[in-house]
Enzyme design. Structure first.
Site, short mmCIF file in Angstrom:
data_model
loop_
_atom_site.label_atom_id
_atom_site.label_comp_id
_atom_site.label_asym_id
_atom_site.label_seq_id
_atom_site.Cartn_x
_atom_site.Cartn_y
_atom_site.Cartn_z
N GLN A 68 15.02 -2.46 21.48
CA GLN A 68 14.49 -3.18 22.64
C GLN A 68 13.07 -3.67 22.38
OE1 GLN A 68 15.91 -4.03 25.80
NE2 GLN A 68 14.06 -5.28 25.67
N HIS B 144 13.78 3.82 22.03
CA HIS B 144 14.64 2.63 22.12
C HIS B 144 14.03 1.51 21.27
CE1 HIS B 144 17.63 -0.03 23.42
NE2 HIS B 144 17.35 -0.16 24.70
N ARG C 3 24.39 4.58 19.97
CA ARG C 3 23.64 4.69 21.23
C ARG C 3 24.07 6.02 21.85
NH1 ARG C 3 21.43 0.97 25.22
NH2 ARG C 3 21.79 1.70 27.34
N CYS D 3 13.22 -4.42 30.54
CA CYS D 3 14.33 -4.44 29.58
C CYS D 3 15.69 -4.60 30.25
CB CYS D 3 14.31 -3.20 28.70
SG CYS D 3 14.66 -1.65 29.56
N ARG E 264 17.29 -9.72 22.25
CA ARG E 264 17.97 -8.56 21.66
C ARG E 264 18.90 -9.03 20.55
NH1 ARG E 264 18.62 -3.81 24.59
NH2 ARG E 264 19.76 -3.12 22.73
N ASP F 169 10.05 -0.47 33.70
CA ASP F 169 11.45 -0.15 33.48
C ASP F 169 11.96 0.52 34.76
OD1 ASP F 169 13.92 0.17 32.31
OD2 ASP F 169 13.28 1.67 30.84
#
Length: 308
Positions: free
Chosen positions: A137, A134, A107, A266, A294, A225
């Protein structure tokens, strides 16, 4: 070498296999204590390095727990632990880590770091997030939609707000899973044209609509988001809020979508900014199922990467 770098770099057949496997593993765990291992142990004897240049809650916990449930072990490393790309090149770090571990999840900030890690590693590399995409996700989001509403193919997904890295991976998924996608937000925050063109090239309908009320008409899923990312400068925050206030997901906006439309975020969320608490906690919201998934989606990704 099965790297999982981005949704548009993975075949639709492999993506579907991962989604179906995630559903199956979630069903198989029903009634089990959270700390117990899965009956199947496909990662037994495997060591996974989890590298975090960016801080994380869901990514760190879900990958750590997922590896352990599959019988493997994790080594969690922060950017400060490694000084990634500073004291040693990323290429050399990748070569060294590959001698110690069976898989690397990273990450990080720059996409180039991820790509260089994958180029020089001799073990699979998973994109846990970059500034540009991402994918893990969105795999969880597909799992979540399908467990509530069935196949996502042919549905309409609306993204409202900032065309950021999560939005980018949703556009990749639109192309690979075959659903339509509408972006609504201010022009300066449009998603990259490359990603819009990718989805359209796969034959799905992609629209950019400035009016959020018009955008959500017929929507099966509305997604947003945070308006301000964790590393945005203070000077950008008020400007972002002014730009994005018209795109807040609230009860008025939701009334213009399909009656059974779902809402996703998310997390972490800034309640009453990008979405109101009434929406976050309301009947359309599946944000905590989304967070849970996830775990299951990433377990499927881990198995696919290791050929399990």
């Amino acid at each position: 070498m099965n790297h999982f770098l981005d949704i548009h770099k993975t075949s639709p057949a492999d993506l579907r296999q991962m989604i179906d496997n995630a559903h199956a593993m979630k069903q198989a765990r029903k009634g089990q204590p959270k700390g117990t291992a899965d009956t199947a142990q496909p990662l037994a004897g495997q060591m996974v390095a989890l590298i975090f240049e960016k801080p994380s809650t869901r990514t760190r916990v879900s990958f750590d727990v997922g590896v352990r449930q599959l019988g493997g072990q994790t080594m969690v490393l922060s950017g400060s632990d490694m000084q990634l790309g500073h004291g040693e090149t990323i290429a050399d770090t990748a070569r060294v880590l590959s001698r110690y571990v069976d898989l690397i999840m990273i990450r990080t900030f720059e996409e180039e770091t991820l790509l260089e890690m994958a180029e020089y590693a001799s073990v699979p590399v998973i994109n846990g997030l970059t500034n540009r995409t991402h994918p893990c996700q969105i795999m969880a989001d597909i799992v979540t939609f399908e467990e509530h509403r069935g196949p996502i193919t042919g549905k309409k997904v609306v993204w409202t707000g900032d065309g950021n890295n999560v939005c980018a991976s949703f556009l990749h998924a639109a192309g690979q899973f075959g659903f339509d996608f509408t972006f609504t937000g201010p022009a300066p925050l449009d998603p990259e044209r490359e990603w819009i063109d990718f989805a359209r090239a796969q034959g799905v309908n992609v629209e950019v609509e400035r009016d959020p009320i018009k955008a959500v008409a017929g929507a099966d899923l509305i997604v947003t988001d945070t308006w301000v990312s964790m590393h945005d400068p203070e000077s950008a925050k008020e400007r972002r809020h002014n730009q994005l206030r018209p795109y807040q997901v609230n009860e008025e906006l939701m009334r213009h979508a399909n009656p059974d439309a779902l809402f996703m975020h998310c997390l972490p969320a800034h309640r009453n900014d990008e979405a109101t608490s009434e929406i976050m906690d309301g009947p359309h919201s599946v944000v905590f199922d989304e967070a849970e998934n996830r775990l299951h989606a990433q377990k499927a990704i881990l198995q696919w990467c290791l050929g399990k």
